[in-house]
Motif scaffolding. Sequence first.
Motif, PDB file in Angstrom:
ATOM      1  N   PRO A  73       0.802  -1.225   0.000  1.00 20.26           N
ATOM      2  CA  PRO A  73       0.000   0.000   0.000  1.00 20.26           C
ATOM      3  C   PRO A  73       0.832   1.272   0.000  1.00 20.26           C
ATOM      4  CG  PRO A  73      -0.104  -1.072   2.144  1.00 20.26           C
ATOM      5  CD  PRO A  73       0.593  -2.019   1.230  1.00 20.26           C
ATOM      6  N   VAL A  74       2.055   1.219   0.529  1.00 17.50           N
ATOM      7  CA  VAL A  74       2.895   2.418   0.519  1.00 17.50           C
ATOM      8  C   VAL A  74       3.244   2.797  -0.916  1.00 17.50           C
ATOM      9  CG1 VAL A  74       5.100   3.377   1.241  1.00 17.50           C
ATOM     10  CG2 VAL A  74       3.819   1.924   2.807  1.00 17.50           C
ATOM     11  N   LEU A  75       3.736   1.831  -1.688  1.00 16.75           N
ATOM     12  CA  LEU A  75       4.063   2.087  -3.090  1.00 16.75           C
ATOM     13  C   LEU A  75       2.831   2.544  -3.865  1.00 16.75           C
ATOM     14  CD1 LEU A  75       5.937   1.870  -5.584  1.00 16.75           C
ATOM     15  CD2 LEU A  75       5.260  -0.535  -5.744  1.00 16.75           C
ATOM     16  N   ALA A  76       1.706   1.855  -3.668  1.00 18.79           N
ATOM     17  CA  ALA A  76       0.495   2.195  -4.412  1.00 18.79           C
ATOM     18  C   ALA A  76      -0.018   3.587  -4.045  1.00 18.79           C
ATOM     19  CB  ALA A  76      -0.584   1.142  -4.147  1.00 18.79           C
ATOM     20  N   SER A  77      -0.051   3.914  -2.758  1.00 16.40           N
ATOM     21  CA  SER A  77      -0.592   5.213  -2.344  1.00 16.40           C
ATOM     22  C   SER A  77       0.290   6.363  -2.824  1.00 16.40           C
ATOM     23  CB  SER A  77      -0.753   5.252  -0.824  1.00 16.40           C
ATOM     24  OG  SER A  77       0.478   4.975  -0.178  1.00 16.40           O
ATOM     25  N   VAL A  78       1.611   6.184  -2.756  1.00 18.71           N
ATOM     26  CA  VAL A  78       2.509   7.248  -3.231  1.00 18.71           C
ATOM     27  C   VAL A  78       2.330   7.454  -4.734  1.00 18.71           C
ATOM     28  CG1 VAL A  78       4.918   7.880  -3.590  1.00 18.71           C
ATOM     29  CG2 VAL A  78       4.205   6.961  -1.396  1.00 18.71           C
ATOM     30  N   GLY A  79       2.366   6.359  -5.512  1.00 16.50           N
ATOM     31  CA  GLY A  79       2.234   6.496  -6.958  1.00 16.50           C
ATOM     32  C   GLY A  79       0.887   7.047  -7.381  1.00 16.50           C
ATOM     33  N   LEU A  80      -0.182   6.554  -6.777  1.00 17.58           N
ATOM     34  CA  LEU A  80      -1.520   7.026  -7.152  1.00 17.58           C
ATOM     35  C   LEU A  80      -1.739   8.480  -6.728  1.00 17.58           C
ATOM     36  CD1 LEU A  80      -3.480   3.787  -6.242  1.00 17.58           C
ATOM     37  CD2 LEU A  80      -3.215   4.741  -8.529  1.00 17.58           C
ATOM     38  N   LEU A  81      -1.182   8.869  -5.590  1.00 19.40           N
ATOM     39  CA  LEU A  81      -1.328  10.265  -5.157  1.00 19.40           C
ATOM     40  C   LEU A  81      -0.554  11.199  -6.085  1.00 19.40           C
ATOM     41  CD1 LEU A  81      -2.504  12.181  -3.064  1.00 19.40           C
ATOM     42  CD2 LEU A  81      -0.429  11.894  -1.720  1.00 19.40           C
ATOM     43  N   ILE A  82       0.628  10.803  -6.523  1.00 21.36           N
ATOM     44  CA  ILE A  82       1.367  11.625  -7.487  1.00 21.36           C
ATOM     45  C   ILE A  82       0.583  11.741  -8.794  1.00 21.36           C
ATOM     46  CG2 ILE A  82       3.458  11.706  -8.902  1.00 21.36           C
ATOM     47  CD1 ILE A  82       4.966  10.440  -6.586  1.00 21.36           C
ATOM     48  N   GLY A  83      -0.008  10.620  -9.227  1.00 27.57           N
ATOM     49  CA  GLY A  83      -0.831  10.679 -10.425  1.00 27.57           C
ATOM     50  C   GLY A  83      -2.033  11.601 -10.254  1.00 27.57           C
ATOM     51  N   THR A  84      -2.693  11.538  -9.095  1.00 28.59           N
ATOM     52  CA  THR A  84      -3.832  12.433  -8.838  1.00 28.59           C
ATOM     53  C   THR A  84      -3.380  13.883  -8.844  1.00 28.59           C
ATOM     54  OG1 THR A  84      -4.794  10.698  -7.453  1.00 28.59           O
ATOM     55  CG2 THR A  84      -5.753  12.881  -7.283  1.00 28.59           C
ATOM     56  N   PHE A  85      -2.243  14.164  -8.230  1.00 33.25           N
ATOM     57  CA  PHE A  85      -1.704  15.529  -8.199  1.00 33.25           C
ATOM     58  C   PHE A  85      -1.422  16.030  -9.615  1.00 33.25           C
ATOM     59  CE2 PHE A  85       2.130  18.170  -8.258  1.00 33.25           C
ATOM     60  CZ  PHE A  85       1.699  19.252  -7.512  1.00 33.25           C
ATOM     61  N   CYS A  86      -0.808  15.187 -10.438  1.00 25.80           N
ATOM     62  CA  CYS A  86      -0.523  15.599 -11.818  1.00 25.80           C
ATOM     63  C   CYS A  86      -1.806  15.840 -12.600  1.00 25.80           C
ATOM     64  CB  CYS A  86       0.325  14.536 -12.506  1.00 25.80           C
ATOM     65  SG  CYS A  86       2.003  14.384 -11.857  1.00 25.80           S
ATOM     66  N   SER A  87      -2.829  15.014 -12.373  1.00 26.18           N
ATOM     67  CA  SER A  87      -4.090  15.205 -13.099  1.00 26.18           C
ATOM     68  C   SER A  87      -4.764  16.511 -12.706  1.00 26.18           C
ATOM     69  CB  SER A  87      -5.024  14.019 -12.837  1.00 26.18           C
ATOM     70  OG  SER A  87      -5.507  14.031 -11.493  1.00 26.18           O
ATOM     71  N   VAL A  88      -4.661  16.887 -11.432  1.00 28.72           N
ATOM     72  CA  VAL A  88      -5.229  18.165 -10.991  1.00 28.72           C
ATOM     73  C   VAL A  88      -4.517  19.322 -11.675  1.00 28.72           C
ATOM     74  CG1 VAL A  88      -5.491  19.699  -9.006  1.00 28.72           C
ATOM     75  CG2 VAL A  88      -6.057  17.295  -8.796  1.00 28.72           C
ATOM     76  N   VAL A  89      -3.204  19.208 -11.767  1.00 29.43           N
ATOM     77  CA  VAL A  89      -2.412  20.309 -12.302  1.00 29.43           C
ATOM     78  C   VAL A  89      -2.613  20.455 -13.806  1.00 29.43           C
ATOM     79  CG1 VAL A  89      -0.056  21.125 -12.647  1.00 29.43           C
ATOM     80  CG2 VAL A  89      -0.720  20.146 -10.474  1.00 29.43           C
ATOM     81  N   VAL A  90      -2.688  19.316 -14.554  1.00 31.75           N
ATOM     82  CA  VAL A  90      -2.797  19.426 -16.003  1.00 31.75           C
ATOM     83  C   VAL A  90      -4.209  19.758 -16.457  1.00 31.75           C
ATOM     84  CG1 VAL A  90      -0.898  17.854 -16.386  1.00 31.75           C
ATOM     85  CG2 VAL A  90      -3.214  16.955 -16.270  1.00 31.75           C
ATOM     86  N   GLY A  91      -5.149  19.771 -15.577  1.00 31.77           N
ATOM     87  CA  GLY A  91      -6.505  20.121 -16.011  1.00 31.77           C
ATOM     88  C   GLY A  91      -7.542  19.718 -14.992  1.00 31.77           C
ATOM     89  N   ASP A  92      -8.159  18.558 -15.199  1.00 33.32           N
ATOM     90  CA  ASP A  92      -9.231  18.074 -14.335  1.00 33.32           C
ATOM     91  C   ASP A  92      -8.721  16.921 -13.482  1.00 33.32           C
ATOM     92  OD1 ASP A  92     -11.008  19.892 -15.472  1.00 33.32           O
ATOM     93  OD2 ASP A  92     -11.459  18.506 -17.120  1.00 33.32           O
ATOM     94  N   ILE A  93      -9.287  16.805 -12.279  1.00 31.73           N
ATOM     95  CA  ILE A  93      -8.883  15.731 -11.388  1.00 31.73           C
ATOM     96  C   ILE A  93      -9.301  14.386 -11.960  1.00 31.73           C
ATOM     97  CG2 ILE A  93     -11.013  15.873 -10.027  1.00 31.73           C
ATOM     98  CD1 ILE A  93      -9.289  15.206  -7.577  1.00 31.73           C
TER      99      ILE A  93
END
Length: 632
Positions: free
Chosen positions: A74-94
């Motif tokens: 879960p540590v690897l998954a949560s870090v990677g998925l949170l970075i992906g969510t952060f990038c999606s927010v920044v590039v446009g829509d969550i």
Amino acid sequence: MTGPSLPAGLRTGARRLRAFLASTQADIALAVIGLAITQVQLIKVHGGWPHGSLAVQLFLAVAPALIAVRRVDPVLASVGLLIGTFCSVVVGDIDFVLLAGTALALWSLASRCRLVTALVAGAVITALPIAAKVSWGFVADRLFPAIYDGAVDYSNTAVDFSPGSYSRILALQWPTWLSIALFAVCVLGLVYRLARRRTVVERGIRGRFEDLRAFVPTTVALDAVLAMAATSLILLDLGRDLAKGLWWTAPGWMTYAIAFSALTLVLRRKWPVVPVVVLAIGALLAYWQTSFSWSLVGALAIALYSLASNRQIRVSLPVATVVLGALPVIAELIRYSQMKLIFPELKGYLDWDGFTGRLRNFPYEIMVDHQWPVLLSAALALAVAAGVLARLYRRNRVAAAREAELERRSEEQDAAQVVLTERSNIARDLHDVVAHAVNLMVIQAETGPDLLQRGDRDVLEGFQRIGDTGRRALGELDRLLSALRDADGVPDPQLAPQPGLAELRQLVRDVSHDRLSVELELDGDPGVPPAGHQLTAYRLVQEALTNVAKHAEATRVVVAVKVSAEGIAVTVTDDGHGFDLVAARRGSRHGLAGMRERVRIHRGTLDIQTAPGAGTVVQAWIPVGVAAKVGQ
């Protein structure tokens, strides 16, 4: 009064659904669904996230695959998925798929980590986007390198960053409340675990890596995740080409058919030839349009590796050779009549060439110039070689495991044979004592007529001696019942009288020499215990001294033997370098097994205290008479 119960079929279905949702198969299914939703975004917008850098686009295309490992790590998954969510927010829509995956991974964090570890990890992970806000200029510079250029090179992207786009991207930041909500999910997972009183076995970094390695390579469901991730990458790659205006000569459906051909990777274990052929065709078509598609070549390399690693060499090498050899040959031989059937827009496309003064089909000529390089086929052959090596490694590993199992069984059989041999020796020794006792009884019985002439007292004493001898013989016969003889039960004809406690002094003198001092401390009457018990004590001392002389490199040994009415206590202490007792039990130190077996026959105890560099102490207790019966 209770309400109506559910039918048996519904109850069974509900149990199966709960079991599925609690398994990693449900996470794999969620990952596949998340990748499918991402592919819809890639189809709707060519390039998916045109404002992001290539690295951001690649990560967002495959990030939903991390949902599959949210229970395993879960540590690897949560870090990677949170970075992906952060990038999606920044590039446009969550991206709500990534956001939901992050929440699930943080919830799973509570089931894999202890309370304090889960709280700290959850707090640190959810604080990462807030830390990015603090240094937003540094982050934006790397996520969107083009926004500071003021101009866009249309050979790399078709997105025009207007001044309004600059301002919008610079203003997009991660909302703090979202980190708080995600941390609350982690806390709720901990509360739920504590309420259910579930125990947690926390795994270190190496343990988590081993869990991932055990989880990844085996299931067909994970091949579905791999196929979906490869499809997303190909959609992203071809979408960027479409945004540049390429593929205009191909039918509209062709790019999507080529992208979704990566789904054949699901068959890479069972029918690996299928993805090899299909992806090779797609890679050749893409090469005519774009010169090089890294995503398709990568998917083809995976298919070739799977072919070589899952099929015998006599099958995989010919197939791979034919496919890789056919690609440059087809590209060399194909002409306009065949090319226009594949790319219909080539028909009738003629432009006047002022230099040559004639009409020319420039798109066709450009495609024909895109010959499949022989070096690219040679590079893909490396994937085949890697697959062959992987297959050979697996075969050698299986053979090594089988050999280790055979060695383990052989060691077990050797140990059992040692026990059987020692039991046979013990039976021989006991036979020696019992035979002597019976012979003595016979001799005493034959003196009966002479004793009758001497008087009643001498007769009674004679019978008393016979009775004592018989009782000792019966005691030795009881021990004999627990020992094993040879298969035919025939006694050894080469039996000889066996030593006892009185012979220990001679034994000590025989072992002592100028580099090894052996001292004997004999307390009590050595003639009191039965001969079988004396023999056992003698053999224990003999084996211990033999081990000292052969292995210990000692300079001093003390042998202490204490004889009492209850039994015989034996202690042998040396100042040698000692040994690893656990390794000795697994190895070939058969003398230790023999010592334990001798003591076991008399229902005694044996204790060996030793360690490398610390000397050795052997302690044995051999009970006699009542003491032995009490210990039963």
